[in-house]
Design an enzyme around this catalytic site. Structure first.
Site, PDB file in Angstrom:
ATOM      1  N   ASN A   1       0.909  -1.167   0.006  1.00  0.00           N
ATOM      2  CA  ASN A   1       0.014   0.026  -0.112  1.00  0.00           C
ATOM      3  C   ASN A   1       0.988   1.185  -0.004  1.00  0.00           C
ATOM      4  O   ASN A   1       0.477   2.156  -0.067  1.00  0.00           O
ATOM      5  CB  ASN A   1      -0.906   0.113   1.166  1.00  0.00           C
ATOM      6  CG  ASN A   1      -2.094  -0.911   1.131  1.00  0.00           C
ATOM      7  OD1 ASN A   1      -2.501  -1.326   0.137  1.00  0.00           O
ATOM      8  ND2 ASN A   1      -2.204  -1.604   2.302  1.00  0.00           N
TER       9      ASN A   1
ATOM     10  N   HIS B   1     -14.998  -0.870   5.673  1.00  0.00           N
ATOM     11  CA  HIS B   1     -13.779  -1.625   6.362  1.00  0.00           C
ATOM     12  C   HIS B   1     -14.065  -2.530   7.766  1.00  0.00           C
ATOM     13  O   HIS B   1     -14.964  -2.015   8.416  1.00  0.00           O
ATOM     14  CB  HIS B   1     -12.485  -0.775   6.669  1.00  0.00           C
ATOM     15  CG  HIS B   1     -11.313  -1.503   7.024  1.00  0.00           C
ATOM     16  ND1 HIS B   1     -10.941  -1.850   8.120  1.00  0.00           N
ATOM     17  CD2 HIS B   1     -10.412  -2.015   6.337  1.00  0.00           C
ATOM     18  CE1 HIS B   1      -9.833  -2.406   8.327  1.00  0.00           C
ATOM     19  NE2 HIS B   1      -9.520  -2.363   6.936  1.00  0.00           N
TER      20      HIS B   1
ATOM     21  N   GLU C   1     -16.375   4.852   3.023  1.00  0.00           N
ATOM     22  CA  GLU C   1     -14.770   5.046   2.494  1.00  0.00           C
ATOM     23  C   GLU C   1     -14.773   5.740   1.462  1.00  0.00           C
ATOM     24  O   GLU C   1     -15.422   6.114   0.642  1.00  0.00           O
ATOM     25  CB  GLU C   1     -13.968   3.549   2.407  1.00  0.00           C
ATOM     26  CG  GLU C   1     -13.941   2.649   3.490  1.00  0.00           C
ATOM     27  CD  GLU C   1     -13.237   1.327   3.161  1.00  0.00           C
ATOM     28  OE1 GLU C   1     -12.236   1.407   2.787  1.00  0.00           O
ATOM     29  OE2 GLU C   1     -13.679   0.280   3.628  1.00  0.00           O
TER      30      GLU C   1
ATOM     31  N   SER D   1     -10.971  -0.706  -0.022  1.00  0.00           N
ATOM     32  CA  SER D   1      -9.777  -1.283   0.245  1.00  0.00           C
ATOM     33  C   SER D   1      -9.771  -2.433  -0.725  1.00  0.00           C
ATOM     34  O   SER D   1      -8.657  -2.838  -1.144  1.00  0.00           O
ATOM     35  CB  SER D   1      -9.637  -1.456   1.523  1.00  0.00           C
ATOM     36  OG  SER D   1     -10.330  -2.528   2.251  1.00  0.00           O
TER      37      SER D   1
ATOM     38  N   ASP E   1     -13.694   7.268   5.984  1.00  0.00           N
ATOM     39  CA  ASP E   1     -12.320   6.602   6.194  1.00  0.00           C
ATOM     40  C   ASP E   1     -11.655   6.822   4.842  1.00  0.00           C
ATOM     41  O   ASP E   1     -11.855   6.152   3.927  1.00  0.00           O
ATOM     42  CB  ASP E   1     -12.567   5.219   6.548  1.00  0.00           C
ATOM     43  CG  ASP E   1     -11.140   4.586   6.758  1.00  0.00           C
ATOM     44  OD1 ASP E   1     -10.103   4.913   6.237  1.00  0.00           O
ATOM     45  OD2 ASP E   1     -11.168   3.460   6.883  1.00  0.00           O
TER      46      ASP E   1
ATOM     47  N   HIS F   1      -6.967   4.976   1.659  1.00  0.00           N
ATOM     48  CA  HIS F   1      -6.494   4.612   0.188  1.00  0.00           C
ATOM     49  C   HIS F   1      -6.536   6.108  -0.640  1.00  0.00           C
ATOM     50  O   HIS F   1      -6.122   5.881  -1.755  1.00  0.00           O
ATOM     51  CB  HIS F   1      -7.220   3.382  -0.192  1.00  0.00           C
ATOM     52  CG  HIS F   1      -6.988   2.321   0.486  1.00  0.00           C
ATOM     53  ND1 HIS F   1      -5.736   1.510   0.636  1.00  0.00           N
ATOM     54  CD2 HIS F   1      -7.974   1.751   1.588  1.00  0.00           C
ATOM     55  CE1 HIS F   1      -5.811   0.586   1.415  1.00  0.00           C
ATOM     56  NE2 HIS F   1      -6.863   0.545   1.799  1.00  0.00           N
TER      57      HIS F   1
ATOM     58  N   LYS G   1      -0.252   4.010   4.190  1.00  0.00           N
ATOM     59  CA  LYS G   1      -0.534   3.783   2.824  1.00  0.00           C
ATOM     60  C   LYS G   1       0.390   4.640   1.934  1.00  0.00           C
ATOM     61  O   LYS G   1       1.715   4.627   2.081  1.00  0.00           O
ATOM     62  CB  LYS G   1      -1.915   3.777   2.185  1.00  0.00           C
ATOM     63  CG  LYS G   1      -2.695   2.677   2.561  1.00  0.00           C
ATOM     64  CD  LYS G   1      -3.242   2.345   4.031  1.00  0.00           C
ATOM     65  CE  LYS G   1      -3.886   1.395   4.258  1.00  0.00           C
ATOM     66  NZ  LYS G   1      -4.279   1.257   5.774  1.00  0.00           N
TER      67      LYS G   1
END
Length: 383
Positions: A47, A133, A175, A179, A204, A207, A236
């Site tokens: 990541n 997540h 998110e 992910s 969140d 990423h 990440k």
């Protein structure tokens, strides 16, 4: 059934389902390569999207921070663990992302758990994207609030959930970039619906931060959204570890007074905060890295378009190749390893049953011939 019998039964079931998880010892690692078992591989499971884990400025900053403040924080932030370096990093993050305050956590998992654990009460409801997540869904399922999931990335599904009456407050959870699927949430639509329902939106953006948006400010900035609660993580694109919650001043003070995750946990080392400041500077000046990453993503998707497995519609560094059954995903992962490409197979319960996949991650450090080698191995495996 005894404790030992219960454990053995669970382990046997996991093995029988081809879901056995195994840690492999990594002897040496960079963003684009790793060594395990004495063999070198091209690394497509990291990541570290911008390659900052090995950046000289980040490493030097950590070393300088350790020389100045020691290897650990020594206590929680409420005792003596909150150093000048932590305060400076929090101030920089808040200014960069346009919030009153930032609060540091030891991990993204801890930050997500802390937010939901503290805020959600009995009469409240949590409306979470179905593919959020595990840290978010676990916290929500164990909170006293009512948890309801809405269809992945479907604003109309959220709207239907919001239309139901609620005696307390509403927290909508999603998110920025997911992910396991690598796709982006429709944050503008979700934010508008949440605002109309007088709820709070928690995003969140593990990423997305560092990778998308002006100066790498992330998914929310890119879509013109400012959620009430924004969690960004540093494991990440930042290339380090830890996380931060971005929020307004009252919310930050509430967390500092009542969040057990903050009060009773040892703070991150001050040296880590110094390294994160260096990583933040590289991210802010990282347009060339982000451009290289986008070129690598486009290169891979062009070459993978004709593969027999489902290449999921992702524009992010996460390029999932859905295989289906666990055994097939494991076999494909092993085939790639034989060709010198390290790609992890992701299986239930991390993803839904029947959707086992290779989670291919690309970075700015990968070279075109690295990607060509991976594509060649995939096409060879396809027969």
């Amino acid at each position: 059934m005894s404790w030992q019998q219960r454990l053995r039964q669970a382990l046997e079931q996991r093995r029988a389902a081809d879901g056995w998880r195994q840690r492999r010892v990594i002897e040496q690692q960079s963003t684009r390569t790793l060594r395990s078992g004495g063999r070198d591989y091209l690394h497509f499971s990291s990541n570290d999207y911008l390659g900052l884990t090995r950046h000289p400025a980040v490493i030097a900053a950590w070393q300088q921070g350790a020389a100045l403040a020691g290897a650990g924080a020594g206590a929680s932030g409420h005792v003596t663990g909150y150093h000048r370096q932590h305060a400076d990093l929090e101030a920089e993050l808040a200014a960069w992302l346009g919030y009153d305050r930032a609060l540091l956590f030891i991990s993204g998992f801890a930050a997500n758990q802390a937010v939901i654990h503290l805020l959600a009460e009995k009469d409240d409801r949590i409306l979470a994207d179905r593919l959020s997540h595990a840290s978010l869904l676990d916290a929500a399922s164990h909170s006293p609030a009512q948890l309801r999931r809405f269809t992945h990335n479907a604003p109309e599904s959220l709207a239907a959930r919001l239309a139901a009456p609620c005696a307390g407050e509403t927290l909508v959870v999603t998110e920025g970039i997911f992910s396991m699927d690598g796709d982006s949430a429709p944050l503008a639509a979700l934010a508008q619906q949440t605002r109309q329902a007088e709820g709070w939106l928690l995003v969140d953006d593990a990423h997305g931060i560092g990778v998308v948006g002006e100066q790498g400010r992330g998914s929310c900035w890119q879509q013109g959204v400012k959620p009430a609660l924004l969690v960004v993580t540093f494991g990440k694109a930042f290339g380090v570890s830890g996380a931060a919650l971005l929020c307004d001043a009252d919310t930050a003070d509430y967390f500092l007074q009542f969040s057990r995750h903050l009060i009773y946990s040892t703070a991150m080392p001050a040296a880590q905060a110094v390294a994160l400041q260096a990583a933040l500077r590289e991210i802010q000046q990282g347009d060339a890295l982000r451009q290289q990453l986008q070129q690598n993503i486009a290169h891979f998707r062009r070459g993978a378009a004709s593969l027999p497995w489902q290449l999921m519609p992702s524009a992010s560094a996460i390029q999932p190749l859905q295989v289906g059954e666990n055994r097939a995903a494991l076999a494909l992962s092993r085939r790639l390893a034989e060709a010198g490409c390290w790609v992890s197979a992701i299986r239930p319960p991390t993803v839904p049953p029947g959707t086992a996949r290779l989670r291919i991650t690309l970075t700015a450090a990968h070279r075109p011939d690295d990607i060509d080698r991976l594509l060649e191995a995939l096409h060879d495996a396809a027969g």
